[in-house]
Write a protein that holds these residues in place. Structure first.
Motif, mmCIF file in Angstrom:
data_model
loop_
_atom_site.group_PDB
_atom_site.id
_atom_site.type_symbol
_atom_site.label_atom_id
_atom_site.label_comp_id
_atom_site.label_asym_id
_atom_site.label_seq_id
_atom_site.Cartn_x
_atom_site.Cartn_y
_atom_site.Cartn_z
ATOM 1 N N ALA A 10 6.447 -1.695 -2.439
ATOM 2 C CA ALA A 10 6.522 -0.468 -3.233
ATOM 3 C C ALA A 10 6.634 -0.775 -4.716
ATOM 4 O O ALA A 10 6.013 -0.106 -5.551
ATOM 5 N N TYR A 58 -4.699 7.687 -5.966
ATOM 6 C CA TYR A 58 -3.913 6.617 -5.354
ATOM 7 C C TYR A 58 -2.484 7.076 -5.068
ATOM 8 O O TYR A 58 -1.901 6.738 -4.037
ATOM 9 N N ARG A 59 -1.905 7.825 -5.981
ATOM 10 C CA ARG A 59 -0.538 8.305 -5.770
ATOM 11 C C ARG A 59 -0.457 9.214 -4.555
ATOM 12 O O ARG A 59 0.468 9.107 -3.748
ATOM 13 N N PHE A 103 -0.866 7.072 -1.341
ATOM 14 C CA PHE A 103 0.311 6.288 -0.979
ATOM 15 C C PHE A 103 1.453 7.164 -0.473
ATOM 16 O O PHE A 103 2.261 6.726 0.344
ATOM 17 N N PHE A 104 1.539 8.391 -0.970
ATOM 18 C CA PHE A 104 2.627 9.280 -0.547
ATOM 19 C C PHE A 104 2.285 10.040 0.733
ATOM 20 O O PHE A 104 3.184 10.584 1.383
ATOM 21 N N ALA A 127 7.531 3.818 -3.832
ATOM 22 C CA ALA A 127 6.644 3.497 -4.945
ATOM 23 C C ALA A 127 6.637 4.624 -5.980
ATOM 24 O O ALA A 127 6.598 4.359 -7.192
ATOM 25 N N ILE A 128 6.684 5.873 -5.531
ATOM 26 C CA ILE A 128 6.724 6.997 -6.463
ATOM 27 C C ILE A 128 8.026 6.974 -7.267
ATOM 28 O O ILE A 128 8.055 7.265 -8.471
ATOM 29 N N ASN A 155 4.277 9.655 4.137
ATOM 30 C CA ASN A 155 5.634 10.188 4.200
ATOM 31 C C ASN A 155 5.669 11.615 4.721
ATOM 32 O O ASN A 155 6.695 12.044 5.270
ATOM 33 N N LEU A 185 3.187 -1.958 -5.924
ATOM 34 C CA LEU A 185 2.259 -0.826 -6.022
ATOM 35 C C LEU A 185 2.574 0.047 -7.232
ATOM 36 O O LEU A 185 1.663 0.502 -7.935
ATOM 37 N N THR A 204 6.890 3.261 2.228
ATOM 38 C CA THR A 204 6.485 2.466 1.067
ATOM 39 C C THR A 204 6.007 3.348 -0.085
ATOM 40 O O THR A 204 6.396 3.155 -1.240
ATOM 41 N N GLY A 205 5.166 4.313 0.204
ATOM 42 C CA GLY A 205 4.669 5.200 -0.842
ATOM 43 C C GLY A 205 5.760 6.037 -1.474
ATOM 44 O O GLY A 205 5.747 6.270 -2.696
ATOM 45 N N TYR A 206 6.729 6.461 -0.675
ATOM 46 C CA TYR A 206 7.846 7.242 -1.210
ATOM 47 C C TYR A 206 8.633 6.437 -2.240
ATOM 48 O O TYR A 206 8.926 6.916 -3.344
#
Length: 330
Positions: free
Chosen positions: A110, A127-128, A131-132, A195-196, A135, A113, A191-193
């Motif tokens: 994360a 991309y955002r 990745f989210f 990363a944000i 979730n 990214l 992971t996306g959560y």
């Protein structure tokens, strides 16, 4: 004459200062009842569905109750049984193993990214969202997909291993295969959560630092390791705390993927899944409440550890270090 001069020469008495509450009329509680009435639903709902279940679970942890019959007070018997219960300690070990093998790579990926998304690249918004998206995906759909990908007989993971000339793995029947599969579900979902969250922290770092580093000849790895990571330490510790709480309370992934039994040899049995089995499958609500409070103690211990790390690393000395500093100055 003298008395008159004395009176005339005397300084006038200072005016009495008004108290803060004397220059405005006092309002009784009856005049504020609309405000109290407006916030009352929250407190009523919290009392009925929040505070009362918490206090009732404390009481149930000292009793023996099947949910229908009479509640029998047993004292510390539930906690004594919990300390000697091998299935509980197996669930604790499974939970910590899954938490370690999922949290460490998840937070690292994360962070990488978020660092890449913070660069000047095209289609950053797409991309955002991509990745989210995991979730907010349905957990049932995730379990079906991962069950098909990591199936022992016809899974895509084993097909890929066979195409590469490697041996197939028993993902859903081997104890370590089960743990790895659950960990991969956690990584894919969260992971996306994280990363944000990291990306929001990166946006608060002045861009002049990156520009100065690039002018001095720093590469991306040096910028990432020497600028990004140190300045994001509070955000990283926040994600570590939330990931720790989420990892210790892991329930949905193993329950949907493996069922209430937790897979072969209970290799996917976590603390919350074991508590669910005892309370809502075996109808032993007293023991289930004891497991819940044991989990609360474990989570509280880790929260305190992370809080002390946050306090010490952000330049806030502890009582012991302050005492040593004062003693040295004296």
């Amino acid at each position: 004459m003298t008395a008159d001069l004395t009176v005339r020469g005397a300084a006038p008495a200072p005016a009495r200062a008004l108290q803060p509450d004397e220059d405005r009329p006092r309002r009784s509680w009856r005049a504020s009842w609309p405000q109290y009435l407006a916030i009352a639903p929250f407190y009523v709902l919290f009392l009925v569905f929040g505070l009362f279940p918490i206090l009732f679970s404390v009481y149930l942890s000292f009793t023996d109750w099947n949910g229908i019959g009479e509640i029998t007070f047993v004292g510390l018997a539930q906690y004594q049984y919990l300390v000697a219960d091998p299935r509980f300690w197996n669930a604790v070990a499974n939970t910590f193993i899954i938490w370690i093998i999922s949290t460490v790579p998840m937070l690292f990926i994360a962070l990488v990214l978020a660092f890449l998304l913070h660069q000047n690249i095209r289609f950053k918004s797409i991309y955002r969202v991509a990745f989210f998206l995991p979730n907010v995906t349905s957990m049932v759909a995730m379990a079906i997909v991962f069950g098909s990908v990591f199936s022992d007989s016809f899974g895509l993971a084993n097909s890929a291993l066979t195409a590469l000339g490697m041996n197939e793995l028993a993902w859903l029947s081997d104890p370590w295969g089960i743990k790895i599969t659950i960990a991969m579900m956690v990584i894919w979902r969260w992971t996306g959560y994280n990363a944000i969250i990291y990306l929001a922290g990166l946006q608060s770092i002045p861009t002049e630092l990156y520009e100065s580093a690039r002018v001095d000849g720093a590469n991306n790895w040096q910028i990432f390791s020497r600028i990004t990571v140190p300045l994001l330490r509070p955000v990283i510790l926040f994600t570590v705390i939330t990931s720790t709480i989420g990892g210790l309370s892991l329930f949905t992934e193993p329950q949907v993927l493996l069922g209430d039994a937790g897979g072969a040899n209970e290799a996917g049995m976590t603390i919350v899944l074991y508590q669910y089995n005892q309370a809502f499958t075996q109808f032993d609500f007293g023991y289930g409440s004891a497991i819940a409070w044991a989990l609360f103690i474990i989570a509280a211990v880790f929260a305190i550890i992370n809080w002390r790390l946050l306090r010490d690393r952000d330049g806030m000395p502890s009582k012991r270090s302050r005492g040593a500093t004062e003693g040295s100055t004296r």
